[in-house]
Design a protein around this motif. Structure first.
Motif, PDB file in Angstrom:
ATOM      1  N   ALA A 165      32.984 -26.612 -17.966  1.00 17.00           N
ATOM      2  CA  ALA A 165      33.226 -25.291 -18.570  1.00 17.00           C
ATOM      3  C   ALA A 165      32.009 -24.374 -18.406  1.00 17.00           C
ATOM      4  O   ALA A 165      31.586 -23.721 -19.348  1.00 17.00           O
ATOM      5  CB  ALA A 165      33.604 -25.464 -20.030  1.00 17.00           C
ATOM      6  N   GLU A 166      31.469 -24.350 -17.191  1.00 14.75           N
ATOM      7  CA  GLU A 166      30.322 -23.474 -16.925  1.00 14.75           C
ATOM      8  C   GLU A 166      30.825 -22.047 -16.848  1.00 14.75           C
ATOM      9  O   GLU A 166      31.787 -21.774 -16.131  1.00 14.75           O
ATOM     10  CB  GLU A 166      29.662 -23.877 -15.593  1.00 14.75           C
ATOM     11  CG  GLU A 166      28.922 -25.196 -15.689  1.00 14.75           C
ATOM     12  CD  GLU A 166      28.859 -25.955 -14.370  1.00 14.75           C
ATOM     13  OE1 GLU A 166      29.470 -25.510 -13.373  1.00 14.75           O
ATOM     14  OE2 GLU A 166      28.228 -27.018 -14.353  1.00 14.75           O
ATOM     15  N   LEU A 175      32.517 -24.419  -9.190  1.00 12.09           N
ATOM     16  CA  LEU A 175      33.935 -24.329  -9.568  1.00 12.09           C
ATOM     17  C   LEU A 175      34.040 -24.883 -10.981  1.00 12.09           C
ATOM     18  O   LEU A 175      33.202 -25.680 -11.400  1.00 12.09           O
ATOM     19  CB  LEU A 175      34.778 -25.195  -8.631  1.00 12.09           C
ATOM     20  CG  LEU A 175      34.834 -24.808  -7.158  1.00 12.09           C
ATOM     21  CD1 LEU A 175      35.376 -25.969  -6.329  1.00 12.09           C
ATOM     22  CD2 LEU A 175      35.725 -23.582  -6.965  1.00 12.09           C
ATOM     23  N   ASN A 176      35.072 -24.514 -11.701  1.00 13.62           N
ATOM     24  CA  ASN A 176      35.278 -25.122 -13.013  1.00 13.62           C
ATOM     25  C   ASN A 176      36.098 -26.398 -12.901  1.00 13.62           C
ATOM     26  O   ASN A 176      36.129 -27.213 -13.816  1.00 13.62           O
ATOM     27  CB  ASN A 176      35.918 -24.122 -13.975  1.00 13.62           C
ATOM     28  CG  ASN A 176      34.948 -22.992 -14.268  1.00 13.62           C
ATOM     29  OD1 ASN A 176      35.140 -21.863 -13.860  1.00 13.62           O
ATOM     30  ND2 ASN A 176      33.861 -23.328 -14.926  1.00 13.62           N
ATOM     31  N   GLY A 197      25.743 -32.699 -23.443  1.00 12.56           N
ATOM     32  CA  GLY A 197      26.604 -32.130 -24.481  1.00 12.56           C
ATOM     33  C   GLY A 197      27.314 -30.835 -24.134  1.00 12.56           C
ATOM     34  O   GLY A 197      28.326 -30.491 -24.738  1.00 12.56           O
ATOM     35  N   THR A 198      26.823 -30.110 -23.154  1.00 16.12           N
ATOM     36  CA  THR A 198      27.411 -28.793 -22.868  1.00 16.12           C
ATOM     37  C   THR A 198      28.516 -28.885 -21.817  1.00 16.12           C
ATOM     38  O   THR A 198      28.826 -29.963 -21.312  1.00 16.12           O
ATOM     39  CB  THR A 198      26.317 -27.838 -22.340  1.00 16.12           C
ATOM     40  OG1 THR A 198      25.713 -28.483 -21.239  1.00 16.12           O
ATOM     41  CG2 THR A 198      25.306 -27.514 -23.406  1.00 16.12           C
ATOM     42  N   GLU A 199      29.104 -27.760 -21.508  1.00 20.20           N
ATOM     43  CA  GLU A 199      30.013 -27.624 -20.362  1.00 20.20           C
ATOM     44  C   GLU A 199      31.281 -28.469 -20.449  1.00 20.20           C
ATOM     45  O   GLU A 199      31.788 -28.945 -19.453  1.00 20.20           O
ATOM     46  CB  GLU A 199      29.303 -27.994 -19.059  1.00 20.20           C
ATOM     47  CG  GLU A 199      28.060 -27.201 -18.787  1.00 20.20           C
ATOM     48  CD  GLU A 199      27.189 -27.878 -17.746  1.00 20.20           C
ATOM     49  OE1 GLU A 199      27.632 -28.843 -17.128  1.00 20.20           O
ATOM     50  OE2 GLU A 199      26.063 -27.422 -17.561  1.00 20.20           O
ATOM     51  N   LEU A 200      31.764 -28.697 -21.676  1.00 17.86           N
ATOM     52  CA  LEU A 200      32.988 -29.498 -21.814  1.00 17.86           C
ATOM     53  C   LEU A 200      34.197 -28.618 -22.102  1.00 17.86           C
ATOM     54  O   LEU A 200      34.095 -27.644 -22.834  1.00 17.86           O
ATOM     55  CB  LEU A 200      32.838 -30.462 -22.989  1.00 17.86           C
ATOM     56  CG  LEU A 200      32.042 -31.739 -22.730  1.00 17.86           C
ATOM     57  CD1 LEU A 200      31.551 -32.323 -24.036  1.00 17.86           C
ATOM     58  CD2 LEU A 200      32.887 -32.768 -21.996  1.00 17.86           C
TER      59      LEU A 200
END
Ligand code: AMO
Length: 427
Positions: A210-211, A219-220, A168-171
């Motif tokens: 989207a870290e 890298l993003n 769910g994270t990092e989107l």
């Protein structure tokens, strides 16, 4: 007609060359230029007595990195690098480089990486920087060749997705007309769907994460070499990955000798080592390194690199809690909650993760719920396993990570043409 510099060394008489002025030297009555193009470098020598006054004056005015066209005669010369020089008869400045240059582009440039990245287009005038991306090009070509020989089908997948593919994270959220959508974190769900009909599929895919942290390994926007195979378990695809990286390294060793020499890299075909997650933890205990609980710590990865240099270490039988929803759970001999997931560590950094996937709809729904995700958001993905889907496995290798670990380069931005990180959106 234009002659490439490398070809000029085998020619006699008059040539027309086009390229960039790498360097210039003024010895009073003699002026030297070093001209470079994609094939090499050559010395241009202008003697005051042997060239026209106009040419002699012009040579003085040409700034480093300017693009010129030069017509001249080739002459043997013991002092000139490569044994030949060009005596100019006509010089045309195609594009003047403004001075001062914002970064040092000499062979021994001392400009720091962030500044170089601000002017990446100019940084790319340097031989060493070009060497990195020539190697990367050979890497991608070798990957495709290997996969095609293996019977793989190259595929392209969407980069806009409706739900997370890696948790769910990092989107990166985006507006998609009236709906909300995301930039793809991976092509995971799509490559799985495709492997359930075409069996062996591969792609080079751009991923967005989207870290928020800025590290030398993240890298993003990164690229992955992805593979997925129907009717395969995790051990089958680990073997494919092992042979694939060995093939890529061999091709680079064979085809990029000059570039490797320039970067002072002595490449070795990697050895292969397999161990379970539990074995990796025991090894860390022995070496007094914190192993991590559900995931290997950065120190543990580094230690594996020290213990097994130039080796791809596959760590398998990973605890299920540390793996994404799409990884197949399995039970250990003592009832441990393990999985068909693995990581591959190369010279101290994770270059790939993969595993056997969940192809049973009910189990997939359960796994999604366990990860706090809603099965209804994954309807078409889950449905794809309802109408005849075999068990399947695969992996994704970070392209830039493979480059850094192969070449021994510390910062991932160095091997990324135009990196996207927390602070960098241009050029
Ligand atoms: P994972 O998220 O582990 O797995 O990514 C696979 C590999 O991609 C590289 N990588 C990155 N490289 C640079 N910057 C990042 N932010 C970044 N994130 C990942 C790493 C990593 O090992 N779909 C699964 C793979 C699979 O199971 O097939 C996946 O994306 O080298």
């Amino acid at each position: 007609m234009r002659t490439y510099i490398s070809e000029a060394f085998d020619k006699k008489g008059k040539v027309e060359l086009q390229g960039w002025v790498h360097d210039s030297r003024d010895l009073g009555k003699i002026r030297f230029l070093v001209l470079k193009d994609i094939s090499g470098r050559i010395q241009i020598t202008a003697h005051k007595e042997k060239v026209s006054e106009e040419i002699f004056k012009l040579v003085d005015k040409i700034t480093n990195e300017s693009v010129i066209k030069i017509v001249g005669s080739l002459k043997e010369s013991k002092q000139a690098p490569g044994g030949k020089e060009v005596i100019p008869e006509k010089i045309e400045i195609i594009a003047k480089a403004e001075q001062p240059l914002p970064i040092d582009v000499s062979d021994r440039s001392k400009t720091e990486l962030p500044k170089r990245l601000d002017y990446r287009f100019l940084d790319l005038h340097r031989q060493k920087i070009q060497a990195i991306f020539k190697i990367e090009s050979t890497l991608m070509q070798a990957y495709r060749e290997f996969m095609i020989k293996e019977g793989g089908i190259e595929a392209v997948f969407p980069s806009i997705i409706s739900s997370s593919s890696e948790g769910g994270t990092e989107l990166f959220k985006m507006k998609y007309f009236e709906k909300e959508a995301y930039l793809s974190q991976s092509c995971q769900l799509y490559k799985q769907m495709l492997a359930c009909s075409m069996e062996k599929v591969f792609t080079i895919f751009c991923v967005w994460r989207a870290e928020k942290h800025n590290t030398v390994r993240h890298l993003n926007e990164a690229r992955q070499l992805d593979y997925e195979e129907g009717f395969a378990d995790e051990f089958k695809v680990m073997d494919v990955l092992a042979r694939c990286v060995q093939y890529i390294v061999k091709e680079i060793k064979d085809k990029r000798k000059e570039e490797l020499e320039l970067l002072e890299v002595k490449l070795k075909i990697p050895k292969i080592k397999y161990m379970t997650f539990a074995e990796a933890c025991d090894l860390m205990k022995k070496h007094k390194v914190h192993a991590g609980k559900d995931d290997l710590s950065t120190e543990a990865e580094k230690k594996l690199g020290e213990l097994y240099p130039d080796t791809i270490v596959f760590v398998h039988d990973w605890p299920i809690i540390g793996k994404p929803f799409y990884i197949m759970p399995k039970e250990g001999k003592k009832g441990e909650k393990l999985s068909g997931g693995f990581d591959a560590i190369y010279n101290g950094v994770e270059i790939s993760s993969g595993g056997q996937r969940v192809h049973i709809p009910e189990l997939l729904e359960k796994r999604l719920r366990e990860k706090g995700l809603k099965p209804k958001d994954f309807k078409s993905y889950i449905d794809s396993f309802r109408y005849g889907a075999p068990h399947h496995s695969g992996w994704g290798v970070g392209l830039e990570r493979l480059m850094t670990q192969m070449l021994g380069i510390a910062n991932i931005r160095e091997v990324t043409l135009f990196p996207r990180d927390r602070d960098r959106l241009t050029p």
